[in-house]
Design a protein around this motif. Structure first.
Motif, PDB file in Angstrom:
ATOM      1  N   ALA A  47       8.255  22.749   7.207  1.00  0.00           N
ATOM      2  CA  ALA A  47       8.312  21.631   6.258  1.00  0.00           C
ATOM      3  C   ALA A  47       9.605  20.845   6.422  1.00  0.00           C
ATOM      4  CB  ALA A  47       8.178  22.152   4.833  1.00  0.00           C
ATOM      5  N   ALA A  48      10.697  21.555   6.707  1.00  0.00           N
ATOM      6  CA  ALA A  48      11.995  20.905   6.867  1.00  0.00           C
ATOM      7  C   ALA A  48      12.134  20.218   8.229  1.00  0.00           C
ATOM      8  CB  ALA A  48      13.112  21.927   6.699  1.00  0.00           C
ATOM      9  N   TYR A  49      11.292  20.601   9.186  1.00  0.00           N
ATOM     10  CA  TYR A  49      11.419  20.068  10.536  1.00  0.00           C
ATOM     11  C   TYR A  49      10.032  19.774  11.121  1.00  0.00           C
ATOM     12  CZ  TYR A  49      13.314  19.655  15.297  1.00  0.00           C
ATOM     13  OH  TYR A  49      13.677  19.204  16.545  1.00  0.00           O
ATOM     14  N   PRO A  50       9.312  18.823  10.534  1.00  0.00           N
ATOM     15  CA  PRO A  50       7.942  18.551  10.992  1.00  0.00           C
ATOM     16  C   PRO A  50       7.881  18.059  12.427  1.00  0.00           C
ATOM     17  CG  PRO A  50       8.681  16.878   9.422  1.00  0.00           C
ATOM     18  CD  PRO A  50       9.687  17.980   9.378  1.00  0.00           C
ATOM     19  N   GLU A  51       8.966  17.440  12.910  1.00  0.00           N
ATOM     20  CA  GLU A  51       8.961  16.961  14.295  1.00  0.00           C
ATOM     21  C   GLU A  51       9.047  18.104  15.308  1.00  0.00           C
ATOM     22  OE1 GLU A  51      13.140  15.846  12.650  1.00  0.00           O
ATOM     23  OE2 GLU A  51      11.164  16.427  11.872  1.00  0.00           O
ATOM     24  N   GLY A  52       9.164  19.335  14.811  1.00  0.00           N
ATOM     25  CA  GLY A  52       9.136  20.495  15.691  1.00  0.00           C
ATOM     26  C   GLY A  52       7.759  20.783  16.253  1.00  0.00           C
ATOM     27  N   VAL A  53       6.726  20.139  15.728  1.00  0.00           N
ATOM     28  CA  VAL A  53       5.365  20.301  16.261  1.00  0.00           C
ATOM     29  C   VAL A  53       5.039  19.094  17.123  1.00  0.00           C
ATOM     30  CG1 VAL A  53       2.926  20.514  15.707  1.00  0.00           C
ATOM     31  CG2 VAL A  53       4.633  21.684  14.296  1.00  0.00           C
ATOM     32  N   GLN A  54       4.836  19.362  18.412  1.00  0.00           N
ATOM     33  CA  GLN A  54       4.504  18.321  19.378  1.00  0.00           C
ATOM     34  C   GLN A  54       3.408  18.871  20.290  1.00  0.00           C
ATOM     35  OE1 GLN A  54       6.033  15.227  19.563  1.00  0.00           O
ATOM     36  NE2 GLN A  54       7.401  15.667  17.836  1.00  0.00           N
ATOM     37  N   ILE A  55       2.288  18.161  20.405  1.00  0.00           N
ATOM     38  CA  ILE A  55       1.185  18.643  21.238  1.00  0.00           C
ATOM     39  C   ILE A  55       0.622  17.489  22.061  1.00  0.00           C
ATOM     40  CG2 ILE A  55      -1.036  19.834  21.283  1.00  0.00           C
ATOM     41  CD1 ILE A  55      -0.379  20.889  18.475  1.00  0.00           C
ATOM     42  N   TYR A  99       5.361  24.355  36.193  1.00  0.00           N
ATOM     43  CA  TYR A  99       4.699  24.252  34.900  1.00  0.00           C
ATOM     44  C   TYR A  99       5.431  23.231  34.028  1.00  0.00           C
ATOM     45  CZ  TYR A  99       1.508  28.124  35.664  1.00  0.00           C
ATOM     46  OH  TYR A  99       0.493  28.908  36.141  1.00  0.00           O
ATOM     47  N   ARG A 100       4.653  22.588  33.152  1.00  0.00           N
ATOM     48  CA  ARG A 100       5.199  21.570  32.256  1.00  0.00           C
ATOM     49  C   ARG A 100       4.947  21.955  30.801  1.00  0.00           C
ATOM     50  NH1 ARG A 100       6.170  16.540  34.696  1.00  0.00           N
ATOM     51  NH2 ARG A 100       5.575  16.491  36.907  1.00  0.00           N
ATOM     52  N   LEU A 101       5.832  21.529  29.932  1.00  0.00           N
ATOM     53  CA  LEU A 101       5.665  21.755  28.497  1.00  0.00           C
ATOM     54  C   LEU A 101       4.620  20.793  27.948  1.00  0.00           C
ATOM     55  CD1 LEU A 101       6.732  23.249  25.947  1.00  0.00           C
ATOM     56  CD2 LEU A 101       8.304  21.326  25.642  1.00  0.00           C
ATOM     57  N   VAL A 102       3.526  21.348  27.388  1.00  0.00           N
ATOM     58  CA  VAL A 102       2.451  20.510  26.843  1.00  0.00           C
ATOM     59  C   VAL A 102       2.209  20.755  25.359  1.00  0.00           C
ATOM     60  CG1 VAL A 102       1.292  20.276  29.069  1.00  0.00           C
ATOM     61  CG2 VAL A 102       0.653  22.160  27.524  1.00  0.00           C
ATOM     62  N   GLY A 103       2.924  21.707  24.777  1.00  0.00           N
ATOM     63  CA  GLY A 103       2.767  21.969  23.350  1.00  0.00           C
ATOM     64  C   GLY A 103       3.947  22.751  22.821  1.00  0.00           C
ATOM     65  N   ALA A 104       4.392  22.408  21.622  1.00  0.00           N
ATOM     66  CA  ALA A 104       5.508  23.122  20.998  1.00  0.00           C
ATOM     67  C   ALA A 104       5.284  23.161  19.492  1.00  0.00           C
ATOM     68  CB  ALA A 104       6.842  22.452  21.317  1.00  0.00           C
ATOM     69  N   ALA A 105       5.462  24.335  18.913  1.00  0.00           N
ATOM     70  CA  ALA A 105       5.465  24.497  17.462  1.00  0.00           C
ATOM     71  C   ALA A 105       6.717  25.287  17.135  1.00  0.00           C
ATOM     72  CB  ALA A 105       4.206  25.212  16.988  1.00  0.00           C
ATOM     73  N   VAL A 106       7.792  24.553  16.855  1.00  0.00           N
ATOM     74  CA  VAL A 106       9.139  25.107  16.803  1.00  0.00           C
ATOM     75  C   VAL A 106       9.795  24.743  15.473  1.00  0.00           C
ATOM     76  CG1 VAL A 106      11.398  25.148  17.932  1.00  0.00           C
ATOM     77  CG2 VAL A 106       9.327  24.898  19.313  1.00  0.00           C
ATOM     78  N   ALA A 107       9.973  25.730  14.618  1.00  0.00           N
ATOM     79  CA  ALA A 107      10.635  25.503  13.334  1.00  0.00           C
ATOM     80  C   ALA A 107      12.139  25.688  13.427  1.00  0.00           C
ATOM     81  CB  ALA A 107      10.073  26.452  12.273  1.00  0.00           C
ATOM     82  N   TRP A 108      12.572  26.572  14.347  1.00  0.00           N
ATOM     83  CA  TRP A 108      13.989  26.969  14.406  1.00  0.00           C
ATOM     84  C   TRP A 108      14.557  26.788  15.810  1.00  0.00           C
ATOM     85  CZ3 TRP A 108      11.969  32.022  11.878  1.00  0.00           C
ATOM     86  CH2 TRP A 108      11.738  31.813  10.511  1.00  0.00           C
ATOM     87  N   PRO A 109      14.639  25.558  16.314  1.00  0.00           N
ATOM     88  CA  PRO A 109      15.131  25.349  17.676  1.00  0.00           C
ATOM     89  C   PRO A 109      16.625  25.654  17.800  1.00  0.00           C
ATOM     90  CG  PRO A 109      14.892  23.257  16.541  1.00  0.00           C
ATOM     91  CD  PRO A 109      14.306  24.293  15.635  1.00  0.00           C
ATOM     92  N   SER A 110      17.009  26.075  18.990  1.00  0.00           N
ATOM     93  CA  SER A 110      18.416  26.315  19.303  1.00  0.00           C
ATOM     94  C   SER A 110      18.978  25.091  20.013  1.00  0.00           C
ATOM     95  CB  SER A 110      18.560  27.563  20.191  1.00  0.00           C
ATOM     96  OG  SER A 110      18.132  28.720  19.514  1.00  0.00           O
ATOM     97  N   ASP A 111      19.314  24.081  19.218  1.00  0.00           N
ATOM     98  CA  ASP A 111      19.962  22.868  19.714  1.00  0.00           C
ATOM     99  C   ASP A 111      19.114  22.126  20.753  1.00  0.00           C
ATOM    100  OD1 ASP A 111      22.114  21.074  19.580  1.00  0.00           O
ATOM    101  OD2 ASP A 111      23.005  21.903  21.406  1.00  0.00           O
ATOM    102  N   TRP A 112      17.814  21.978  20.476  1.00  0.00           N
ATOM    103  CA  TRP A 112      16.975  21.141  21.325  1.00  0.00           C
ATOM    104  C   TRP A 112      15.871  20.542  20.476  1.00  0.00           C
ATOM    105  CZ3 TRP A 112      11.757  22.284  23.003  1.00  0.00           C
ATOM    106  CH2 TRP A 112      11.263  23.520  22.535  1.00  0.00           C
ATOM    107  N   ALA A 113      15.310  19.445  20.942  1.00  0.00           N
ATOM    108  CA  ALA A 113      14.262  18.739  20.208  1.00  0.00           C
ATOM    109  C   ALA A 113      12.995  18.727  21.055  1.00  0.00           C
ATOM    110  CB  ALA A 113      14.695  17.314  19.899  1.00  0.00           C
TER     111      ALA A 113
END
Length: 266
Positions: A47-55, A99-113
């Motif tokens: 909820a605090a970091y909705p932009e952490g979900v990217q698909i 391999y490429r990043l095609v999906g992320a669901a990240v609430a607690w990233p370590s200094d990355w977006a």
């Protein structure tokens, strides 16, 4: 070999300085994900970091496969919200070698977006890591190519942060660690460890990368781990210490460790 689910358990299995290495351990299914996640904390984190979900479109089918594998409706976001671990999906496009990043669901990233990393190949994803291209890139590419469905591998790392928050955005080191001394390092330095796992999804062939975040105040760690960190910050790769901001906290951490050792001996 079990990695454990706390900073104290993870640190002895993490790299302690020197040359970069994958440091993978094969895990059993029962060791894959934290067994009792705090789902309230996970909901608050997303909820605090909705932009952490990217698909990306390429991530939809693997996300649905993952959710079904975990007995959940939906896709990647639902899978990550129901577990302690942040989750990322990587696929290999026809004609690509990485391999490429095609999906992320990240609430607690370590200094990355996640939004900044979507679609990037592995080597570009790890570009900021000192020594990755020279020491790790080929080995990681080979491992990903050969990873079989059903096999689970794990590894862990550590960072020193000036906050105990699970979502970490690094500040300039001179600012973040300005008030840290050898006297207060136990309460002002926090050790952040990522418990990472890799496995291939059997139907889509995508690779799932999970990141379990664990954070502890330096003073809460075992004496052995405090000494381990003091040794490690002295042996980071050239340039790596700068990226980690070690120059701003290393003396305080080492001094704190020495004082703890003297107090223990006395």
């Amino acid at each position: 070999m079990s990695l454990g689910f706390s900073v104290d358990e993870l640190l002895p299995k993490a790299r302690g300085g020197g040359q970069l290495k994958m440091g993978l351990a094969k895990l059993e299914e029962s060791e894959w994900l934290q067994p009792k996640p705090d789902l309230v904390a996970r909901a608050e984190g997303f909820a605090a970091y909705p932009e952490g979900v990217q698909i990306a479109p390429e991530g939809e089918a693997p996300g649905a496969e993952l959710a079904a594998m975990l007995g959940l409706p939906g896709g990647l976001p639902e899978a990550a919200r129901a577990h302690h671990e942040d989750m990322c999906l990587l696929t290999l496009r026809e004609g690509d070698e990485q391999y490429r990043l095609v999906g992320a669901a990240v609430a607690w990233p370590s200094d990355w977006a996640p939004a900044d990393k979507m679609g990037l190949p592995l080597r570009a994803l790890h570009g900021p890591i000192q020594g990755y291209e020279e020491q790790l890139a080929s080995g990681v590419d080979n491992f990903m190519a050969k990873l079989k469905p059903g096999a689970i591998y794990g590894r862990c790392n550590w960072f020193i942060a000036a906050t105990g928050e699970k979502r970490w955005v690094a500040e300039p080191p001179a600012q973040a660690f300005a008030d840290v001394t050898s006297d207060n390092a136990g309460e002002t330095l926090f050790v952040r460890s990522e418990r990472q796992t890799l496995r291939r999804l059997p139907k889509t062939g995508a690779i799932l990368f999970t990141i379990g975040i664990y954070v502890s105040a330096l003073s809460a760690l075992s004496q052995a781990n405090i000494q381990r960190l003091a040794t490690a910050v002295s042996s980071l790769l050239t340039g790596e210490g700068d990226r980690r901001g070690a120059g701003a906290y290393a003396d305080a951490l080492i001094g704190y460790a020495k004082r703890q050792e003297l107090e223990r001996a006395g």
